[in-house]
Design a protein around this motif. Structure first.
Motif, mmCIF file in Angstrom:
data_model
loop_
_atom_site.group_PDB
_atom_site.id
_atom_site.type_symbol
_atom_site.label_atom_id
_atom_site.label_comp_id
_atom_site.label_asym_id
_atom_site.label_seq_id
_atom_site.Cartn_x
_atom_site.Cartn_y
_atom_site.Cartn_z
ATOM 1 N N THR A 1 0.491 -1.130 0.051
ATOM 2 C CA THR A 1 -0.079 -0.013 -0.061
ATOM 3 C C THR A 1 0.989 1.427 -0.020
ATOM 4 O O THR A 1 2.102 1.187 0.322
ATOM 5 C CB THR A 1 -0.992 0.045 1.002
ATOM 6 N N GLY A 2 0.218 2.357 -0.384
ATOM 7 C CA GLY A 2 0.845 3.696 -0.560
ATOM 8 C C GLY A 2 -0.066 4.717 0.177
ATOM 9 O O GLY A 2 -1.207 4.534 0.496
ATOM 10 N N ALA A 3 0.496 6.080 -0.042
ATOM 11 C CA ALA A 3 -0.469 7.374 0.229
ATOM 12 C C ALA A 3 -1.757 7.124 -0.135
ATOM 13 O O ALA A 3 -2.675 7.660 0.542
ATOM 14 C CB ALA A 3 0.376 8.612 -0.002
ATOM 15 N N ARG B 1 -2.634 14.022 3.380
ATOM 16 C CA ARG B 1 -1.953 14.128 1.965
ATOM 17 C C ARG B 1 -1.246 13.083 1.394
ATOM 18 O O ARG B 1 -0.406 12.603 1.875
ATOM 19 C CB ARG B 1 -1.566 15.519 2.062
ATOM 20 N N THR B 2 -1.434 12.920 0.109
ATOM 21 C CA THR B 2 -0.345 12.009 -0.647
ATOM 22 C C THR B 2 0.946 12.870 -0.986
ATOM 23 O O THR B 2 0.897 14.211 -0.523
ATOM 24 C CB THR B 2 -1.049 11.593 -1.992
ATOM 25 N N PHE B 3 1.821 12.421 -1.647
ATOM 26 C CA PHE B 3 3.072 12.971 -1.771
ATOM 27 C C PHE B 3 3.229 13.600 -3.153
ATOM 28 O O PHE B 3 3.708 15.039 -3.332
ATOM 29 C CB PHE B 3 4.299 12.093 -1.967
ATOM 30 N N ARG B 4 2.783 13.077 -4.325
ATOM 31 C CA ARG B 4 3.008 13.546 -5.519
ATOM 32 C C ARG B 4 1.800 14.339 -6.194
ATOM 33 O O ARG B 4 1.806 14.522 -7.362
ATOM 34 C CB ARG B 4 3.321 12.412 -6.324
ATOM 35 N N MET C 1 7.661 -0.650 5.795
ATOM 36 C CA MET C 1 9.225 -0.532 5.001
ATOM 37 C C MET C 1 9.620 0.919 5.100
ATOM 38 O O MET C 1 10.952 0.988 4.914
ATOM 39 C CB MET C 1 9.100 -0.944 3.520
ATOM 40 N N HIS C 2 8.828 2.065 5.121
ATOM 41 C CA HIS C 2 9.490 3.336 5.010
ATOM 42 C C HIS C 2 9.088 4.093 6.635
ATOM 43 O O HIS C 2 9.640 5.084 6.793
ATOM 44 C CB HIS C 2 8.804 4.333 4.248
ATOM 45 N N GLY C 3 9.287 3.071 7.504
ATOM 46 C CA GLY C 3 9.310 3.713 8.989
ATOM 47 C C GLY C 3 7.898 4.020 9.605
ATOM 48 O O GLY C 3 6.753 3.540 8.969
ATOM 49 N N TRP D 1 14.560 7.722 4.985
ATOM 50 C CA TRP D 1 14.583 8.806 4.073
ATOM 51 C C TRP D 1 15.264 8.382 2.852
ATOM 52 O O TRP D 1 15.828 7.598 2.980
ATOM 53 C CB TRP D 1 15.513 10.278 4.786
ATOM 54 N N PHE D 2 14.926 9.469 1.851
ATOM 55 C CA PHE D 2 16.069 8.852 0.639
ATOM 56 C C PHE D 2 17.493 8.786 0.981
ATOM 57 O O PHE D 2 17.943 9.554 1.648
ATOM 58 C CB PHE D 2 15.664 10.124 -0.406
ATOM 59 N N GLY D 3 17.927 7.666 0.436
ATOM 60 C CA GLY D 3 19.247 7.555 0.461
ATOM 61 C C GLY D 3 19.349 6.434 1.710
ATOM 62 O O GLY D 3 20.591 6.095 1.706
#
Ligand code: APR
Length: 235
Positions: free
Chosen positions: A12-14, A23-26, A109-111, A151-153
């Motif tokens: 799943t995503g935003a 709010r979603t990101f993009r 997976m992204h915390g 975070w990215f990276g």
């Protein structure tokens, strides 16, 4: 559904939390439109301006606490309770709406927004308050807590477990994600290569839409309960 699935991996995503008011990101009114990603979602941004980054995630944490799960989260909670086969729910979301929607085995997976990570002793703590005021770590006392967010990276959490699950899945379902961020965006290919059927449930076609066997377009609060009903009725 063509065949009765026995082993499902869901990503799943935003988009699944959009109807809960997060709010979603993009999107044009998305989170990243307000903030350069480099500023608030990289270790370099945090090193440059920790106060700004702590405030950004303090806000996210408060919004998560105020949000309520929607019928899509609840349907996945029901699926976890009633589906007789194997099920892994992987989310890119940092909110806890899957858990409050009744799912208990969720891999973030992204915390997680409601977790703080001490860079001094490496302990992680459930966290509902703010971090910008520099609280000491409950374990070691050092003032070194950061949001427990990938975070990215940085390396997403539990990748080995996710890849194992993708290799064993006979159905992979992606819900509410734009397919813009790897490694999650590549899961559909990995699952497909191992022989899983792949299904996308999203408001619009994602970047990797052509990789899916089937795409259903619409709001998660409608598509997800519908799909869960199908799976449980078939079982
Ligand atoms: N129902 C279904 N899908 C929706 C809904 C809805 N109600 N509202 C929006 N969507 C879709 C959008 O069309 C879009 O394709 O959800 C997707 C959200 O995409 P993004 O904003 O890119 O979010 P996501 O894919 O989760 O982003 C991945 O990027 O920066 C990060 O770490 C952050 O985990 C995040 C990652």
């Amino acid at each position: 559904m063509a065949e009765l699935p026995k082993n499902i991996v869901i990503l799943t995503g935003a988009g699944i939390s959009a109807e809960s008011g997060l709010r979603t990101f993009r999107a044009e009114d998305g989170l990243w439109e307000d903030h350069p990603v480099q500023e608030v979602a990289t270790p370099e941004g945090f090193a440059r301006d920790p106060d700004l980054v702590q405030r950004f995630y303090d806000e996210r944490r408060a919004q998560v606490l105020a949000a309520q799960p929607n019928p899509a989260h609840e349907a996945l909670g029901r699926l976890e309770r009633e589906f007789a086969g194997e099920l892994l729910l992987v989310t890119q979301n940092i909110d806890d709406l899957h858990e409050r929607g009744g799912a208990s085995r969720v891999l973030h997976m992204h915390g997680e927004a409601l977790s703080a990570w001490c860079r001094a002793c490496d302990a992680r703590h459930p966290w509902q308050g703010t971090l910008r005021d520099g609280p000491g770590c409950p374990a070691c006392g050092e003032v070194a807590m950061r949001p427990d967010i990938v975070w990215f990276g940085e390396m997403p959490y539990q990748m080995e477990r996710i890849f194992d699950a993708l290799a064993g899945a006979d159905l992979f379902v992606s819900i509410g994600t734009s397919g813009a961020v790897y490694p999650a965006a590549g899961f559909v290919q990995q699952a497909g290569e191992h022989g899983a059927r792949t299904l996308e449930l999203n408001l619009e076609r994602s970047a990797g839409s052509h990789w899916f066997d089937e795409t259903r377009l619409g709001a998660a609060s409608e598509l997800v309960p519908q799909w869960v009903n199908e799976v449980l009725a078939a079982g």
